[in-house]
Scaffold this active site. Structure first.
Site: not given
Ligand code: TQI
Ligand code: ZN
Ligand code: ZN
Length: 169
Positions: A126-127, A130, A136
């Site tokens: 997930h990170e 980013h 998101h």
């Protein structure tokens, strides 16, 4: 549906390799480093970007470290659960994880006896989204959905994550 950060920041066109390094002040074991390698690999499978570990922390594109509480970037960690990790948008490259979490590195988070166990690879995938420029997603199955249930493992990119990253790069 996927989103980008305001202004759609990304790593420069033509970026083929991004390097990453672990904060030299800590001694992570090989299995922890392997979890990050696996997480980076999820994204390299669907882009033309390769991720290589380097020991040159100061010049690495992506800098990874585990910290507790206030660690000098104005985004203090909050102890067990709450914020687990944060990463900055391109091309900052900082990727910080909350040392206070019960990170699951080896083994099955869904079978953990700790109710607050957090799967490291799921958070890392997930990170890294980013770090590459994804915000998101509104799609619950997507890696970039803003919440994850506890004791859950989610490491496979969803079609929406792939569409997003391929649209950006
Ligand atoms: N950390 C938040 C996150 O990564 C920090 C954050 C909030 C953020 N808004 C942001 C980072 C916008 C970049 C851009 O979303 S977290 C999850 C999830 C977190 C949450 O600790 O709450 C994961 C970290 F999606 F599962 F809830 C990893 Cl996987
Ligand atoms: Zn931080
Ligand atoms: Zn997020």
């Amino acid at each position: 549906h996927y989103t980008f950060f305001p202004g759609q920041p990304r790593w420069p066109a033509g970026t083929e390799t991004l390097t990453y390094a672990f904060d030299p002040n800590e001694n992570l074991d090989d299995s922890t480093k392997q979890v990050f390698a696996n997480a980076f690999n999820q994204w390299s499978k669907v882009t033309t970007i390769t991720f290589n570990e380097t020991t040159s922390y100061n010049t690495a594109d992506i800098k990874i470290g585990f910290y507790s509480g206030d660690h000098g970037d104005g985004e203090a960690f909050d102890g067990v659960l709450g914020t687990l990790a944060h990463a900055f948008s391109p091309t900052d490259g900082r990727f910080h994880l909350d040392k206070a979490e019960d990170w699951v590195v080896n083994g099955d988070v869904t079978e953990s006896s700790l109710s607050n166990a957090v799967d490291l690879e799921s958070v890392a995938v997930h990170e890294i989204g980013h770090l590459l420029g994804l915000g998101h997603s509104s799609i619950e199955e997507a890696i970039m959905y803003p919440t994850i249930s506890s004791r859950t493992r989610k490491v496979e990119l969803e079609e929406d994550d792939i569409d997003g990253i391929q649209n950006l790069y």
